[in-house]
Design a protein around this motif. Structure first.
Motif, PDB file in Angstrom:
ATOM      1  N   GLN A  24       0.811  -1.214   0.000  1.00 35.99           N
ATOM      2  CA  GLN A  24       0.000   0.000   0.000  1.00 35.99           C
ATOM      3  C   GLN A  24       0.847   1.267   0.000  1.00 35.99           C
ATOM      4  N   PRO A 255      -4.024   5.480  -6.656  1.00 41.52           N
ATOM      5  CA  PRO A 255      -5.439   5.380  -6.280  1.00 41.52           C
ATOM      6  C   PRO A 255      -6.009   6.772  -6.027  1.00 41.52           C
ATOM      7  N   ASP A 257      -7.407   8.310  -3.574  1.00 35.68           N
ATOM      8  CA  ASP A 257      -7.078   9.051  -2.347  1.00 35.68           C
ATOM      9  C   ASP A 257      -5.685   9.663  -2.420  1.00 35.68           C
TER      10      ASP A 257
END
Length: 344
Positions: A24, A255, A257
C-alpha cells in the motif's frame, strides 16, 4: 489446534499484514541536481515530501536523490521524468534551451518583482494560455516557480557600473540571461549551477550571476569576494523559472485518495509557497557572505541597463511571433499577472 500450529498461523498473519502495508505504500523517486544540504532540498523539497507523507497517512512517501545521484545531467531531468525513469523532478526549463520558448517570457530582463508573487503569476500564466501549457503537456505539473533577485558574485572586483562588466566572463543559467550579459558587455558562459564551483575555483569564469539562495550549494562565499546586488526597489535583473513535475503515468496509476493528496499539494498555492521559501533562502545565503564585500548598483545606473534589456525583450517578442505565437500579448499577460500578484 496445536500450540505450534497457532504460532505458525500468527506468524503468517503478521507477515501478510506486513506485505499488505508494504504494497500500500507508494514510494516516489524524486531526482534533482543540487546537494542534499541545499536550501532547495531543506526548505522546499523535503518539507513537501513530509507533507504528502503526513497527508496520506504514510501511504505515500518520497525517496529523494539529490546531486543527480541517479545519473544523467541537469538538462536531462525533464526527459527522465517524461520517460518514467524517475517519478518527480525539480529542474530549470532554461537548462533545455529552446524547448520552452513561451514560458521563457518570465526570464526576460527586469521582469520579476517578488519570488512569491511572480511564482503565482507564472503558474497562472501557464494555466491561462493553452499554447504555453502545451510546452509542459508531457508531464504532470506540480508547481512552477522563480527564484529571488539575481546577484553578481565576482572574484576580482565588484560591479558598480556597466563599464565594470566589459570583457568579464560571467556565468548565467538561461539563454535570455546570456543574451543580456552579452548586450551589457560581458562574455556570458552558460552552465548549470553544479558546475559553478569548479569554474570559479579554476578561473574559468570571473563571476556568476545567481541568487544568494545558491551560495552554500556551490560554496560561493569561499570562492567569490564581491557581491553586487541591484537596487531592491527595481525589478530583478533576471530570474529563472523552475518546474516541479511528475511522470503522468505514475500520477495516473495512483489510487484516488493519493491523487487527491498530490492535487492538494500542487498548483498556484504551492508555487507561491516555494517562491516565499526561496526568498527566505536568499536571506540565509546572504548571511554566509557577510565577511565579503557588498555593494548595491543604484537605480540611476540601472536605467541604462533596462534600456539594453528592452532590446532583449523586443527580440523575444519578434522570435516567438515569427513561430506563430502572439508575443506582444504573452508579454502583456505576464506583466499583468506579475503586477496582480505583487507582494506588497
Amino acid at each position: 489446534m496445536t500450540k505450534r500450529l497457532k504460532s505458525l498461523l500468527a506468524l503468517t498473519a503478521l507477515a501478510t499484514a506486513a506485505l499488505g502495508a508494504s504494497a500500500q505504500t507508494v514510494t516516489l523517486k524524486l531526482h534533482h541536481f543540487l546537494p542534499a544540504g541545499s536550501y532547495a532540498q531543506t526548505m522546499f523539497i523535503k518539507p513537501w515530501c513530509d507533507k504528502i507523507a503526513a497527508d496520506s497517512g504514510d501511504k505515500m512517501k518520497c525517496q529523494i536523490y539529490p546531486s543527480m545521484q541517479l545519473g544523467g545531467t541537469p538538462p536531462q531531468l525533464f526527459d527522465q521524468v517524461k520517460d518514467g525513469v524517475v517519478d518527480i523532478v525539480w529542474v530549470l526549463p532554461g537548462y533545455m534551451a529552446g524547448r520552452f520558448p513561451l514560458s521563457e517570457v518570465f526570464e526576460l530582463p527586469f521582469m520579476m518583482q517578488s519570488p512569491e508573487g511572480t511564482s503565482k503569476a507564472l503558474w497562472d500564466f501557464v494555466e491561462q494560455n493553452p499554447n504555453v501549457a502545451a510546452e509542459f503537456k508531457d508531464v504532470k505539473l506540480l508547481a512552477l516557480h522563480v527564484h529571488g533577485d539575481g546577484v553578481f558574485h565576482m572574484t576580482k572586483k565588484p560591479i558598480t557600473t556597466l563599464a565594470d562588466l566589459k570583457g568579464l566572463k560571467v556565468r548565467a543559467p538561461t539563454r535570455q540571461t546570456n543574451k543580456l550579459l552579452a548586450a551589457l558587455g560581458a562574455t556570458p558562459v552558460a552552465m548549470p549551477v553544479p558546475q559553478v564551483s569548479e569554474a570559479l575555483s579554476k578561473s574559468v569564469i570571473d563571476g556568476a550571476l545567481v541568487p544568494y539562495e545558491v551560495v552554500p550549494a556551490v560554496k560561493i562565499q569561499e570562492l567569490a569576494k564581491f557581491h553586487s546586488e541591484t537596487d531592491p526597489a527595481e525589478p530583478a535583473i533576471y530570474t529563472s523559472t523552475f518546474m516541479f513535475a511528475m511522470n503522468k503515468g505514475k500520477y495516473d496509476s495512483l489510487p484516488a485518495d493519493l491523487k487527491k493528496v498530490i492535487d492538494a499539494n500542487s498548483g498556484q498555492s504551492l508555487a507561491g509557497t516555494i517562491g516565499k521559501a526561496f526568498l527566505a533562502a536568499d536571506q540565509a545565503g546572504k548571511k554566509l557572505t557577510e565577511k565579503n564585500a557588498h555593494n548595491v548598483i543604484p537605480a540611476a545606473e540601472l536605467q541604462g541597463w533596462k534600456k539594453i534589456g528592452e532590446q532583449i525583450t523586443d527580440a523575444w517578442v519578434v522570435d516567438v511571433t515569427a513561430k506563430g505565437a502572439d508575443g506582444k500579448k504573452l508579454l502583456a499577460d505576464a506583466k499583468a499577472l506579475i503586477a496582480k500578484h505583487a507582494v506588497k
